[in-house]
Design a protein around this motif. Structure first.
Motif, PDB file in Angstrom:
ATOM      1  N   ARG A 194       0.832  -1.205   0.000  1.00 13.58           N
ATOM      2  CA  ARG A 194       0.000   0.000   0.000  1.00 13.58           C
ATOM      3  C   ARG A 194       0.870   1.261   0.000  1.00 13.58           C
ATOM      4  O   ARG A 194       0.581   2.227  -0.704  1.00 13.58           O
ATOM      5  CB  ARG A 194      -0.923   0.010   1.220  1.00 13.58           C
ATOM      6  CG  ARG A 194      -1.870   1.221   1.258  1.00 13.58           C
ATOM      7  CD  ARG A 194      -2.721   1.199   2.503  1.00 13.58           C
ATOM      8  NE  ARG A 194      -3.586   0.028   2.517  1.00 13.58           N
ATOM      9  CZ  ARG A 194      -4.754  -0.025   1.882  1.00 13.58           C
ATOM     10  NH1 ARG A 194      -5.178   1.027   1.178  1.00 13.58           N
ATOM     11  NH2 ARG A 194      -5.492  -1.114   1.939  1.00 13.58           N
ATOM     12  N   GLY A 209      -7.558   3.919  -4.451  1.00 15.08           N
ATOM     13  CA  GLY A 209      -8.894   3.463  -4.100  1.00 15.08           C
ATOM     14  C   GLY A 209      -8.856   2.156  -3.342  1.00 15.08           C
ATOM     15  O   GLY A 209      -7.900   1.857  -2.620  1.00 15.08           O
ATOM     16  N   LYS A 210      -9.873   1.353  -3.507  1.00 13.62           N
ATOM     17  CA  LYS A 210     -10.000   0.107  -2.773  1.00 13.62           C
ATOM     18  C   LYS A 210      -9.079  -0.969  -3.342  1.00 13.62           C
ATOM     19  O   LYS A 210      -8.564  -0.855  -4.459  1.00 13.62           O
ATOM     20  CB  LYS A 210     -11.441  -0.383  -2.810  1.00 13.62           C
ATOM     21  CG  LYS A 210     -11.923  -0.721  -4.215  1.00 13.62           C
ATOM     22  CD  LYS A 210     -13.386  -1.159  -4.193  1.00 13.62           C
ATOM     23  CE  LYS A 210     -13.862  -1.499  -5.622  1.00 13.62           C
ATOM     24  NZ  LYS A 210     -15.279  -1.930  -5.623  1.00 13.62           N
TER      25      LYS A 210
END
Length: 257
Positions: A194, A209-210
């Motif tokens: 991430r 985003g997701k």
């Protein structure tokens, strides 16, 4: 039926069929406008626009104390008589196995690794010609011994050589059960991915985003240490088990906004 109702029915009957189908089509189009995700339609050709993504790998690792020490203990015998060589090897390997059991090694951690019975060839001369003929017999037997109390690695090496092993390779230190450590590392690996993805998104003027998908891959590597001893002695050689590396990796696909 009233006169107006009768006239209405007659009027519907007089409407052309093409107009009825046109009204039905219009109703379908109006209804579809409420359920079709128009924002994902690429105009010019009808296709669903896929969301933009970024794929990043993440990793995490930790060091753990090695949990197992393994040895290859063997006996090698050379003799003119095959049966005598086999008997001598069998007797010595039985003594080594018994010594390992007395040391506390369970049956499941002692196994035969290799047995070899081989007649060597020797060279001789007749005049100027070099010839070969059957020579002595070489017989060997090797067992694999696994020690789970690595602090006693030096002691076991001494026990095996004293029992008759004239070929000893080890200890080879390694990890055992690393499932819990790997599970703990997964969250760290995803966070590592991430962090990389956020920097890539920011560099392109986008935001993250997701998570679309996560796939896992892991490698466990140990740092082995080898100790070899060919003659019996006393005291037990010092052997430090050291550490092995537990490594987890993931591949994560993030949505880009």
């Amino acid at each position: 039926m009233c006169i107006w109702g009768s006239m209405a029915v007659d009027g519907m009957r007089n409407i052309p069929q093409w107009m009825v189908w046109g009204l039905l089509f219009a109703a379908i189009v109006v209804g579809a406008s409420f359920v079709i995700p128009w924002k994902f339609i690429t105009w010019g050709r009808v296709e669903m626009a896929m969301p933009q993504t970024v794929t990043v790998s993440g990793e995490a690792k930790t060091e753990q104390q090695n949990q197992i020490a393994s040895y290859n203990a063997g006996v090698n015998e050379i003799s003119d008589n095959k049966d005598q060589a086999i008997s001598a090897v069998n007797s010595k390997i039985a003594a080594i196995i018994q010594a390992a059991r007395s040391f506390g090694i369970p049956e499941d951690d002692i196994k035969t690794q290799n047995i070899s019975v081989y007649q060597m060839q020797e060279q001789y001369y007749e005049g100027s010609r070099q010839l070969q003929r059957a020579g002595q017999w070489q017989v060997s037997n090797t067992i694999d011994v696994k020690l789970r109390d690595v602090k006693r690695a030096g002691e076991l090496a001494d026990v095996l050589t004293r029992a008759g092993a004239n070929q000893l390779y080890g200890p080879n230190f390694q990890l055992d059960d690393t499932r819990e450590a790997q599970a703990d590392l997964l969250a760290e690996a995803i966070e590592n991915a991430r962090s990389k993805a956020e920097k890539m998104a920011a560099g392109s003027g986008r935001t993250l985003g997701k998570v679309i998908s996560v796939s896992e891959g892991g490698v466990i590597s140990a740092q082995p240490m080898y100790y070899a001893r060919m003659e019996s002695g006393g005291g037990g050689a010092p052997a430090e088990p050291g550490t092995g590396t537990v490594y987890s990796s993931v591949t994560v696909v993030f949505e880009l906004k």
